[in-house]
Scaffold this active site. Sequence first.
Site, PDB file in Angstrom:
ATOM      1  N   HIS A  48      60.751 119.945  56.199  1.00 42.08           N
ATOM      2  CA  HIS A  48      58.889 120.409  57.340  1.00 42.08           C
ATOM      3  C   HIS A  48      59.268 120.736  57.714  1.00 42.08           C
ATOM      4  O   HIS A  48      58.918 120.980  59.399  1.00 42.08           O
ATOM      5  CB  HIS A  48      58.783 118.791  57.392  1.00 42.08           C
ATOM      6  CG  HIS A  48      57.383 118.645  57.844  1.00 42.08           C
ATOM      7  ND1 HIS A  48      56.838 119.695  59.254  1.00 42.08           N
ATOM      8  CD2 HIS A  48      56.248 117.712  57.922  1.00 42.08           C
ATOM      9  CE1 HIS A  48      55.904 119.277  59.186  1.00 42.08           C
ATOM     10  NE2 HIS A  48      55.316 117.814  58.437  1.00 42.08           N
ATOM     11  N   GLU A  57      57.006 123.824  53.826  1.00 42.85           N
ATOM     12  CA  GLU A  57      58.299 122.371  53.196  1.00 42.85           C
ATOM     13  C   GLU A  57      58.658 123.123  51.836  1.00 42.85           C
ATOM     14  O   GLU A  57      57.783 122.365  51.178  1.00 42.85           O
ATOM     15  CB  GLU A  57      57.620 120.969  54.285  1.00 42.85           C
ATOM     16  CG  GLU A  57      57.024 121.580  55.385  1.00 42.85           C
ATOM     17  CD  GLU A  57      55.518 120.616  55.078  1.00 42.85           C
ATOM     18  OE1 GLU A  57      55.606 119.559  54.780  1.00 42.85           O
ATOM     19  OE2 GLU A  57      54.722 120.432  56.240  1.00 42.85           O
TER      20      GLU A  57
HETATM   21  O1  TA6 Z   1      53.398 118.088  55.801  1.00 41.09           O
HETATM   22  C1  TA6 Z   1      51.768 117.505  56.150  1.00 41.09           C
HETATM   23  C2  TA6 Z   1      52.039 116.368  56.588  1.00 41.09           C
HETATM   24  O2  TA6 Z   1      52.202 115.523  55.796  1.00 41.09           O
HETATM   25  C3  TA6 Z   1      50.459 115.876  57.863  1.00 41.09           C
HETATM   26  O3  TA6 Z   1      49.956 115.669  57.099  1.00 41.09           O
HETATM   27  C4  TA6 Z   1      50.327 116.036  58.984  1.00 41.09           C
HETATM   28  O4  TA6 Z   1      50.900 114.320  59.296  1.00 41.09           O
HETATM   29  C5  TA6 Z   1      52.219 116.201  59.292  1.00 41.09           C
HETATM   30  O5  TA6 Z   1      53.068 115.904  58.354  1.00 41.09           O
HETATM   31  C6  TA6 Z   1      53.307 115.975  60.692  1.00 41.09           C
HETATM   32  O6  TA6 Z   1      53.438 114.452  60.463  1.00 41.09           O
HETATM   33  P1  TA6 Z   1      53.937 113.938  61.892  1.00 41.09           P
HETATM   34  O7  TA6 Z   1      54.475 112.609  61.236  1.00 41.09           O
HETATM   35  O8  TA6 Z   1      55.961 114.605  62.207  1.00 41.09           O
HETATM   36  O9  TA6 Z   1      52.827 113.924  63.041  1.00 41.09           O
END
Ligand code: TA6
Length: 295
Positions: free
Chosen positions: A165, A268
Site C-alpha cells: 500500500h 499500490e
Molecule cells: O487502498 C485504498 C484503501 O483500501 C482505502 O479504501 C482506504 O481504506 C485506505 O486503503 C486506507 O486504509 P487504512 O485501513 O490504512 O485506513
Amino acid sequence: MLNETLILPDTVTLSSEYGEKYPVLEIDNPHCTGKVALHGAHLFQWTPRGEKSVIYTSPEAIYKEGKAIRGGVPLCWPWFNAHPTDTSLPSHGIARNRFWELDSVTETEAETIIQLSLSPSDATREIWDQPFHAIAEVRLGKEAHISLTTHNLGAETLTVGGALHTYLTVSHISEVKVSGLDGTTYIDTVGEEAEKIQGGDLTISEEVDRIYQDTEKEIMLHDEGWNRSISVKRTGSKSAVIWNPWIDKAQALSDLPDAAYQDFLCIEAANARQDVSLLNKGESHTLATTLKVSS
Ligand code: TA6
C-alpha cells in the site's frame, strides 16, 4: 522480533527513536537513506541521494504495536481491504499491525537488503488459521524494491490477496498525473460501486479509491511541481490500487493532518477482489513493487 546477535552492516543502525520496544532500522548508504520498522516489516522512509522524499509518512503517524504506521508501504496481507466473507476481520489483514522477525540485513555496493518474516502465532491463528510462512524483503539503493512472499506450508489450498500500500510523496496533489492505466477497467469504490474504464491519464481533484484490474503494466506518477516522475513496476500483481482520501476522508483519519491529502498519492501493487492467488500445497507467491525516480 530482534535477534540481538545479528550483525548489522555499517550503513544500518538500530534506532529506538520511536520507542525502546519499537525497533526501527535506519539505512544510510551511498545511494539513499531509509527507515524500516520491524513492526509490519514497514518501509516508511526512502529518499534517494539528491532527491526529495519518495515515500510519504504522516507526521501524525502512530508508532505502537497493533497500529499500522500511516504512510510508507503497509503490507496488506493476506487480503486487501475488507475480508471477502467476514467483515469482522481486520481490514487489510494481519501483516501490517504486528512485529515481524528480522532475519537478515546485508548490503552490496548497490543496495541495502533487509529480510523479515512472519509465522503463525496464537494471535494470527485467531484471525486466519492457516499454516503459512511470509517473507518480506526491502532492498534500498537508487531504487526501492519491496516484495512479500507467501509460502503455503499446509495441505489445503491457500487463497492469498493483498497489496503493497505505497504512499508516494507529491509536491501537491493538483500537480500530478498518473499514466499507464489508459483503457484499463477499474472498480470505482467511491460512493455507489461501479465498473469503469480509465480514459487517458488520471488526475486527482476529488476522493479517488480505485481497483484497476487485470493490469501488470508500469505505472508512472508525473509530478509537475517537482519536475520528476516516479515509476512503479509491479510483479506478481494483477491489480493496481490508486487512492487519495481527499478532504473529508483525510479529516476522518486521526493519524493524518487534515490538509495532508495534498501531499501524497497511493499507487499500490495489489491482488484485490478476484485477482487473488490460489496456492496449492508447497506453492508460494511473491507480490513485489519497484520504485524509481527520474527527473
Ligand atoms: O487502498 C485504498 C484503501 O483500501 C482505502 O479504501 C482506504 O481504506 C485506505 O486503503 C486506507 O486504509 P487504512 O485501513 O490504512 O485506513
